[in-house]
Design a protein around this motif. Structure first.
Motif, short mmCIF file in Angstrom:
data_model
loop_
_atom_site.label_atom_id
_atom_site.label_comp_id
_atom_site.label_asym_id
_atom_site.label_seq_id
_atom_site.Cartn_x
_atom_site.Cartn_y
_atom_site.Cartn_z
N MET A 126 46.87 45.17 41.32
CA MET A 126 47.71 45.89 40.37
C MET A 126 46.89 46.53 39.25
O MET A 126 47.21 47.64 38.80
CB MET A 126 48.75 44.95 39.76
CG MET A 126 49.69 45.62 38.78
SD MET A 126 50.96 44.51 38.16
CE MET A 126 52.12 44.50 39.53
N ALA A 127 45.83 45.85 38.83
CA ALA A 127 45.03 46.35 37.71
C ALA A 127 43.60 45.84 37.86
O ALA A 127 43.27 45.17 38.83
CB ALA A 127 45.65 45.89 36.40
N ASP A 128 42.77 46.13 36.86
CA ASP A 128 41.40 45.65 36.87
C ASP A 128 41.26 44.27 36.22
O ASP A 128 40.31 43.54 36.52
CB ASP A 128 40.49 46.63 36.14
CG ASP A 128 39.99 47.76 37.04
OD1 ASP A 128 40.34 47.75 38.23
OD2 ASP A 128 39.27 48.64 36.55
N THR A 129 42.19 43.94 35.32
CA THR A 129 42.10 42.67 34.61
C THR A 129 43.47 42.00 34.56
O THR A 129 44.51 42.67 34.64
CB THR A 129 41.60 42.87 33.16
OG1 THR A 129 42.64 43.49 32.39
CG2 THR A 129 40.36 43.75 33.12
N PRO A 130 43.50 40.68 34.37
CA PRO A 130 44.79 39.98 34.24
C PRO A 130 45.58 40.48 33.03
O PRO A 130 46.82 40.55 33.08
CB PRO A 130 44.39 38.51 34.07
CG PRO A 130 43.01 38.41 34.59
CD PRO A 130 42.36 39.74 34.34
N GLN A 131 44.86 40.80 31.96
CA GLN A 131 45.55 41.25 30.74
C GLN A 131 46.29 42.58 30.98
O GLN A 131 47.41 42.78 30.50
CB GLN A 131 44.54 41.41 29.60
CG GLN A 131 43.88 40.11 29.14
CD GLN A 131 42.78 39.61 30.05
OE1 GLN A 131 42.28 40.37 30.91
NE2 GLN A 131 42.38 38.36 29.90
N GLU A 132 45.65 43.48 31.73
CA GLU A 132 46.31 44.74 32.05
C GLU A 132 47.55 44.51 32.90
O GLU A 132 48.61 45.10 32.64
CB GLU A 132 45.34 45.66 32.80
CG GLU A 132 44.21 46.20 31.94
CD GLU A 132 43.18 46.98 32.75
OE1 GLU A 132 42.30 47.59 32.12
OE2 GLU A 132 43.26 46.99 33.99
N ALA A 133 47.43 43.66 33.90
CA ALA A 133 48.58 43.36 34.76
C ALA A 133 49.73 42.78 33.96
O ALA A 133 50.90 43.12 34.18
CB ALA A 133 48.16 42.40 35.87
N GLN A 134 49.41 41.91 33.01
CA GLN A 134 50.45 41.31 32.17
C GLN A 134 51.19 42.37 31.36
O GLN A 134 52.42 42.36 31.27
CB GLN A 134 49.83 40.27 31.23
CG GLN A 134 50.84 39.50 30.39
CD GLN A 134 51.77 38.65 31.24
OE1 GLN A 134 51.32 37.94 32.15
NE2 GLN A 134 53.06 38.72 30.97
N GLU A 138 55.17 43.29 31.67
CA GLU A 138 56.04 43.19 30.49
C GLU A 138 56.74 44.52 30.21
O GLU A 138 57.93 44.54 29.85
CB GLU A 138 55.21 42.76 29.28
CG GLU A 138 54.77 41.30 29.35
CD GLU A 138 53.87 40.90 28.21
OE1 GLU A 138 53.52 41.79 27.38
OE2 GLU A 138 53.48 39.71 28.13
N LEU A 139 56.03 45.64 30.39
CA LEU A 139 56.66 46.94 30.15
C LEU A 139 57.76 47.20 31.17
O LEU A 139 58.84 47.68 30.82
CB LEU A 139 55.61 48.05 30.21
CG LEU A 139 56.13 49.47 29.96
CD1 LEU A 139 56.81 49.58 28.60
CD2 LEU A 139 55.00 50.49 30.08
N ALA A 140 57.51 46.87 32.44
CA ALA A 140 58.54 47.07 33.47
C ALA A 140 59.78 46.24 33.15
O ALA A 140 60.91 46.73 33.27
CB ALA A 140 57.98 46.68 34.84
N ALA A 141 59.57 44.99 32.74
CA ALA A 141 60.71 44.13 32.42
C ALA A 141 61.49 44.66 31.23
O ALA A 141 62.74 44.64 31.22
CB ALA A 141 60.22 42.71 32.16
N ALA A 360 57.11 37.45 39.41
CA ALA A 360 56.69 38.57 38.57
C ALA A 360 55.24 38.45 38.12
O ALA A 360 54.51 39.45 38.06
CB ALA A 360 57.61 38.68 37.35
N ASP A 361 54.79 37.23 37.81
CA ASP A 361 53.44 37.08 37.27
C ASP A 361 52.38 36.82 38.34
O ASP A 361 51.23 36.52 38.03
CB ASP A 361 53.41 35.95 36.23
CG ASP A 361 53.65 34.58 36.84
OD1 ASP A 361 54.19 34.50 37.97
OD2 ASP A 361 53.32 33.57 36.18
N ASP A 362 52.74 36.97 39.62
CA ASP A 362 51.78 36.71 40.69
C ASP A 362 50.51 37.56 40.57
O ASP A 362 49.40 37.05 40.76
CB ASP A 362 52.44 36.91 42.05
CG ASP A 362 51.57 36.39 43.17
OD1 ASP A 362 51.53 35.16 43.39
OD2 ASP A 362 50.90 37.22 43.84
N PRO A 363 50.61 38.86 40.26
CA PRO A 363 49.40 39.66 40.13
C PRO A 363 48.47 39.18 39.01
O PRO A 363 47.25 39.33 39.12
CB PRO A 363 49.92 41.07 39.83
CG PRO A 363 51.32 41.08 40.38
CD PRO A 363 51.83 39.71 40.13
#
Length: 396
Positions: A126-134, A138-141, A360-363
């Motif tokens: 989904m992204a390069d880092t866990p922080q980006e994925a989070q 959060e924005l989608a939710a 939701a937080d799997d990525p």
């Protein structure tokens, strides 16, 4: 002979879906960012057989490339030029954006798409880092939009049959698991391009970030547990950037409930025999050791092409199963894993219950362990994405 006939028929139907339905008047309209090589298999062909999906637009900075791609795949809207990706997001006719761009661009364009009110199907990771994925999650939710990381094999019936067998207790508790995904060294263009984006550190490249996502997710999916530590990891650097880009990665992990796991990914396995002249075969299996036997799931990333599920109970007779559609009748035996993924995505957007949907937080958890593997292999984690628009197209 009947097995060969079924195989050939399935391949034909995967690539040229039979009984194409009429599209619903309110079908979801998809726009693709980038004229990507993966998009026909991942979205364009699966959409043909889905009555609630229309691939309406494609964007590429190269006008001739965009036009040729649209013509080939019968896509009616074409965007090109420096602002073409944003033009798709600004198009009120687009409901969903599919993002097959290089890893390093997933964060920016997913955030932009969600901010524009579009649902998003984004390629893995989904992204390069866990922080980006989070942040993306959060924005989608917050906007009540659907965001899905396209780990497509997890939607296929064979994958769920394997999970069902492991959860049934027939073989006892899982004690160990190994998952592989590796391709042989081959001429440029067969698997990867000579200057492939997967070899570029600043764009989130590396075997663990690409093919390695599959075995790592398989370990987590089939055991229904998370790693507690990376016991060891060994990387072989890619010639393009050996200190930062892994061509090959082997990792050993300890999971919850004392399950030992191993993952292996390789962009180009060297041959065997004298002077490595004999090419190796594709490696794409999950092998699970249990208290009372073992299970092997062959070709899990492309189960729709062909797969086998070998169940080996201790003291019992080995058997082989296959599953191309769900036991409750959902799907078709020629649906690809991408088609099953698209089915679930549409169900989620429409507010219905898909057969399977990841947490939701799997990525985020996946990327945390990707970073753990890189650290154990003495390689740097992928850099946080810069918010910029690329000056040219990237071939993926």
């Amino acid at each position: 002979m009947s097995g060969l006939f079924s195989f050939l028929k399935r391949i034909r139907n995967i690539n040229s879906p039979p009984n194409v339905p009429a599209k619903n008047a309110d079908a979801l309209r998809f726009g693709i960012l980038g004229a990507a090589r993966i998009a026909p298999n991942a979205l364009i062909i699966p959409a043909i057989s889905h009555p609630d999906v229309v691939v309406l637009a494609v964007a590429s900075r190269d006008a001739s490339k965009a036009s040729a791609y649209a013509k080939k795949h019968r896509i009616s809207k074409v965007y090109s030029g420096d602002d073409c990706y944003q033009a798709v997001l600004d198009d009120p006719d687009i409901d969903v954006v599919y993002i097959p761009l290089p890893n390093g661009l997933h964060y920016e364009w997913t955030m932009r798409a969600l901010s524009s009110g579009k649902h998003v199907l984004v390629e893995k990771p989904m992204a390069d880092t866990p922080q980006e994925a989070q942040q993306m999650i959060e924005l989608a939710a917050s906007k009540n939009l659907v965001l899905l990381e396209a780990i497509h094999y997890t939607f296929h019936p064979a994958t769920h049959r394997v999970k069902e067998l492991l959860d049934s207790g027939e073989l006892g508790k899982i004690t160990g698991i190994r998952a592989d995904f590796a391709v042989p060294d081959a001429p440029h263009g067969i698997f990867f391009l000579k200057d492939d984006v997967r070899f570029k550190y600043d764009l989130g490249g590396g075997a663990t970030m690409d093919m390695g996502v599959y075995p790592l997710s398989a370990v987590r999916f089939f055991t229904a547990s998370e790693p507690v530590k990376v016991s060891s990891a060994r990387a072989v650097g890619h010639a393009a950037d050996p200190a930062r880009i892994d061509r090959e990665m082997t990792a050993r992990l300890m999971l919850q409930s004392s399950i030992e796991a191993e993952t292996y990914a390789d962009f180009g396995m060297s041959g065997w025999g004298p002077f490595h002249i004999f090419p190796r075969l594709l490696k794409a299996s999950v092998h699970v050791e249990c208290e009372r036997g073992a299970l092997e799931y062959f070709n899990y990333p492309l189960a729709h092409v062909f797969h086998s599920i070998k169940i080996k109970p201790q003291g019992g007779k080995e058997r082989v199963e296959k599953a191309y559609r769900f036991a409750d009748g959902r799907g078709q035996d020629w649906w690809s894993s991408y088609r099953y993924q698209l089915e679930a995505f549409v169900e989620q957007v429409r507010g219905r219950a898909p057969h399977y949907w990841p947490e939701a937080d799997d990525p985020v958890r996946q990327l945390q362990w990707v970073e753990g593997i890189y650290a154990a292999a003495d390689m740097p984690a992928r850099p946080a994405s810069e918010l910029y628009s690329p000056s040219h197209d990237f071939a993926v």
